[in-house]
Enzyme design. Sequence first.
Site, PDB file in Angstrom:
ATOM      1  N   ASN A 111      -3.842  -6.510   1.623  1.00  0.00           N
ATOM      2  CA  ASN A 111      -2.617  -7.314   1.518  1.00  0.00           C
ATOM      3  C   ASN A 111      -1.453  -6.490   2.050  1.00  0.00           C
ATOM      4  OD1 ASN A 111      -0.883  -9.481   0.708  1.00  0.00           O
ATOM      5  ND2 ASN A 111      -0.291  -8.281  -1.087  1.00  0.00           N
ATOM      6  N   HIS A 113       2.719  -6.070   1.554  1.00  0.00           N
ATOM      7  CA  HIS A 113       3.783  -6.405   0.613  1.00  0.00           C
ATOM      8  C   HIS A 113       5.067  -5.720   1.105  1.00  0.00           C
ATOM      9  CE1 HIS A 113       5.596  -7.542  -3.188  1.00  0.00           C
ATOM     10  NE2 HIS A 113       6.105  -6.326  -3.251  1.00  0.00           N
ATOM     11  N   SER A 140       4.158  -1.943   2.436  1.00  0.00           N
ATOM     12  CA  SER A 140       2.901  -1.294   2.044  1.00  0.00           C
ATOM     13  C   SER A 140       1.735  -2.208   2.384  1.00  0.00           C
ATOM     14  CB  SER A 140       2.858  -1.055   0.532  1.00  0.00           C
ATOM     15  OG  SER A 140       3.999  -0.362   0.074  1.00  0.00           O
ATOM     16  N   ASP A 149      -0.169  -7.573  -6.473  1.00  0.00           N
ATOM     17  CA  ASP A 149       0.501  -6.517  -5.699  1.00  0.00           C
ATOM     18  C   ASP A 149       0.135  -5.115  -6.199  1.00  0.00           C
ATOM     19  OD1 ASP A 149       1.735  -8.368  -4.055  1.00  0.00           O
ATOM     20  OD2 ASP A 149       3.453  -8.553  -5.376  1.00  0.00           O
TER      21      ASP A 149
END
Length: 204
Positions: A111, A113, A140, A149
Amino acid sequence: MTASRRTPVGVLISGRGSNLQSLLDASFADSYPASVALVISNVVDAHGLIRAKTAGIPAGVITHRGKTREDFDAEMDDALRAAGVEVVCLAGFMRILSDGFVRAWEGKLLNIHPSLLPAYKGTNVHARVIAAGEKQSGASVHFVMPELDAGPVIAQSTVPVLAKDTPETLAARVLEAEHRLYPTALRLVCEGKVRLEKGQAVFA
Ligand code: GRF
């Protein structure tokens, strides 16, 4: 996964798809170790779908509406497996994934973020960063863990926070950094230079 073959990647989106675009652009280079095999959006009119189609990449909508989280995730899992996907990139995907999906893709699920994790998880990041008087922020890319997250960081990029910044100007600066960062982080994963081991990112 080795550098000599291109890892088939699935990208999950919900909207604009500018990070998807950065992954597509990187993958157009023969030397890049990943190719985008499938794009899935949970939102029918996500602009990212147009980006995928323009790039000639298979793309489709799987709606979450009227389904349990588990059923929605199972449908995505089926589509990703059917496309031969080995690594999944979340790119502005606005649904929380079930623990089952996260576990099934553990170490293969990334992911991006827009903060320097573990600081500023969640939403409304840039306004909170400015309100706190931070002098720097950034982006990140991390391995996804069941907590939102959270998960070991693969790569980060830092940008300055300027005195005159609004959430919008800071978001734009961070987004530019994101577009360089995600292809770099995905490369590290696909080349086997970083892997998830016992909940930690281990760098080769
Ligand atoms: C990015 O800021 C990303 O960090 C966050 O959602 C935004 C998605 O933007 N997770 P886009 O759809 O990739 O343009």
